[in-house]
Write a protein that holds these residues in place. Structure first.
Motif, mmCIF file in Angstrom:
data_model
loop_
_atom_site.group_PDB
_atom_site.id
_atom_site.type_symbol
_atom_site.label_atom_id
_atom_site.label_comp_id
_atom_site.label_asym_id
_atom_site.label_seq_id
_atom_site.Cartn_x
_atom_site.Cartn_y
_atom_site.Cartn_z
ATOM 1 N N GLN A 274 4.414 -1.985 -12.533
ATOM 2 C CA GLN A 274 5.194 -1.461 -11.398
ATOM 3 C C GLN A 274 5.345 0.053 -11.493
ATOM 4 O OE1 GLN A 274 6.232 -3.856 -13.532
ATOM 5 N NE2 GLN A 274 6.282 -5.712 -12.299
ATOM 6 N N ALA A 275 5.634 0.572 -12.684
ATOM 7 C CA ALA A 275 5.834 2.013 -12.850
ATOM 8 C C ALA A 275 4.527 2.771 -12.654
ATOM 9 C CB ALA A 275 6.431 2.310 -14.222
ATOM 10 N N VAL A 276 3.436 2.249 -13.220
ATOM 11 C CA VAL A 276 2.146 2.917 -13.059
ATOM 12 C C VAL A 276 1.735 2.910 -11.595
ATOM 13 C CG1 VAL A 276 -0.316 2.813 -13.640
ATOM 14 C CG2 VAL A 276 1.408 2.524 -15.437
ATOM 15 N N GLN A 277 1.934 1.795 -10.906
ATOM 16 C CA GLN A 277 1.591 1.746 -9.483
ATOM 17 C C GLN A 277 2.436 2.730 -8.683
ATOM 18 O OE1 GLN A 277 -1.051 0.114 -7.977
ATOM 19 N NE2 GLN A 277 -0.441 1.544 -6.368
ATOM 20 N N ALA A 278 3.695 2.877 -9.035
ATOM 21 C CA ALA A 278 4.551 3.850 -8.345
ATOM 22 C C ALA A 278 4.025 5.266 -8.543
ATOM 23 C CB ALA A 278 5.991 3.739 -8.836
ATOM 24 N N LEU A 279 3.509 5.576 -9.743
ATOM 25 C CA LEU A 279 2.940 6.905 -9.983
ATOM 26 C C LEU A 279 1.629 7.075 -9.215
ATOM 27 C CD1 LEU A 279 3.440 9.581 -11.450
ATOM 28 C CD2 LEU A 279 1.981 8.713 -13.300
ATOM 29 N N VAL A 280 0.815 6.033 -9.146
ATOM 30 C CA VAL A 280 -0.414 6.085 -8.354
ATOM 31 C C VAL A 280 -0.062 6.332 -6.885
ATOM 32 C CG1 VAL A 280 -2.388 4.729 -7.510
ATOM 33 C CG2 VAL A 280 -1.779 4.689 -9.953
ATOM 34 N N ASP A 281 0.942 5.635 -6.386
ATOM 35 C CA ASP A 281 1.387 5.849 -5.002
ATOM 36 C C ASP A 281 1.835 7.296 -4.812
ATOM 37 O OD1 ASP A 281 0.847 3.165 -4.543
ATOM 38 O OD2 ASP A 281 2.957 2.558 -4.635
ATOM 39 N N TRP A 282 2.589 7.826 -5.782
ATOM 40 C CA TRP A 282 3.027 9.222 -5.709
ATOM 41 C C TRP A 282 1.817 10.153 -5.667
ATOM 42 C CZ3 TRP A 282 2.008 13.548 -8.398
ATOM 43 C CH2 TRP A 282 2.807 14.660 -8.111
ATOM 44 N N ALA A 283 0.790 9.849 -6.462
ATOM 45 C CA ALA A 283 -0.397 10.713 -6.553
ATOM 46 C C ALA A 283 -1.084 10.889 -5.205
ATOM 47 C CB ALA A 283 -1.385 10.146 -7.576
ATOM 48 N N HIS A 284 -0.985 9.900 -4.337
ATOM 49 C CA HIS A 284 -1.606 10.002 -3.015
ATOM 50 C C HIS A 284 -0.911 11.038 -2.135
ATOM 51 C CE1 HIS A 284 -4.605 6.765 -3.085
ATOM 52 N NE2 HIS A 284 -3.780 6.175 -3.931
ATOM 53 N N GLN A 285 0.335 11.377 -2.436
ATOM 54 C CA GLN A 285 1.077 12.386 -1.684
ATOM 55 C C GLN A 285 1.145 13.702 -2.457
ATOM 56 O OE1 GLN A 285 2.248 12.010 1.436
ATOM 57 N NE2 GLN A 285 1.303 10.004 1.421
ATOM 58 N N GLN B 168 -2.499 18.950 -0.677
ATOM 59 C CA GLN B 168 -3.189 18.217 0.377
ATOM 60 C C GLN B 168 -4.168 17.279 -0.319
ATOM 61 O OE1 GLN B 168 -4.908 21.254 2.848
ATOM 62 N NE2 GLN B 168 -2.941 21.820 3.732
ATOM 63 N N VAL B 169 -3.700 16.085 -0.604
ATOM 64 C CA VAL B 169 -4.509 15.111 -1.336
ATOM 65 C C VAL B 169 -5.486 14.447 -0.376
ATOM 66 C CG1 VAL B 169 -4.462 13.009 -2.720
ATOM 67 C CG2 VAL B 169 -2.636 14.704 -2.969
ATOM 68 N N LYS B 170 -6.768 14.510 -0.720
ATOM 69 C CA LYS B 170 -7.794 13.867 0.101
ATOM 70 C C LYS B 170 -8.171 12.498 -0.430
ATOM 71 C CE LYS B 170 -9.924 18.025 1.909
ATOM 72 N NZ LYS B 170 -11.155 18.819 2.023
ATOM 73 N N ARG B 171 -8.178 12.380 -1.766
ATOM 74 C CA ARG B 171 -8.652 11.125 -2.351
ATOM 75 C C ARG B 171 -8.083 10.954 -3.752
ATOM 76 N NH1 ARG B 171 -14.870 9.710 -3.839
ATOM 77 N NH2 ARG B 171 -14.584 7.484 -4.112
ATOM 78 N N VAL B 172 -7.743 9.714 -4.093
ATOM 79 C CA VAL B 172 -7.334 9.368 -5.455
ATOM 80 C C VAL B 172 -8.212 8.197 -5.895
ATOM 81 C CG1 VAL B 172 -5.471 8.568 -6.951
ATOM 82 C CG2 VAL B 172 -4.951 10.110 -5.041
#
Length: 98
Positions: free
Chosen positions: A56-67, A73-77
């Motif tokens: 859950q925590a890692v996914q939350a950080l991945v979600d944050w990385a998209h923003q 201006q994140v284009k791709r993760v």
């Protein structure tokens, strides 16, 4: 933390992500989420990170990385799995550019 319930993910973030506080902001987000690992700039303009923690925590950080931070201006993760093995890092750190 129970290491049997932890995952590791490798991230490559593309876009306008250097010179905007992305690494610092990711470090702060990871600490808030209880994720361990590291983040660094790459000489090709991307940001690279490795995140270790509960799913859950890692996914939350991945979600944050998209923003990322407001200036980014994140284009791709691109998220990859990392094989299990070894002890997790202590904390979340910024590494030198590679």
């Amino acid at each position: 933390m129970d290491s049997d319930n932890l995952i590791t993910r490798h991230l490559l973030i593309t876009g306008h992500v250097q010179g905007v506080g992305y690494r610092w902001s990711m470090t702060q987000a990871a600490k808030r989420l209880g994720v361990q690992g590291w983040v660094r700039n790459r000489s090709d303009g991307r940001v690279e990170a490795c995140a270790w923690g509960t799913p859950q925590a890692v996914q939350a950080l991945v979600d944050w990385a998209h923003q990322g931070p407001a200036q980014a201006q994140v284009k791709r993760v691109v998220v990859g799995n990392v094989p299990d093995g070894g002890e997790p890092p202590q904390g979340f750190t910024q590494r030198d550019t590679v």
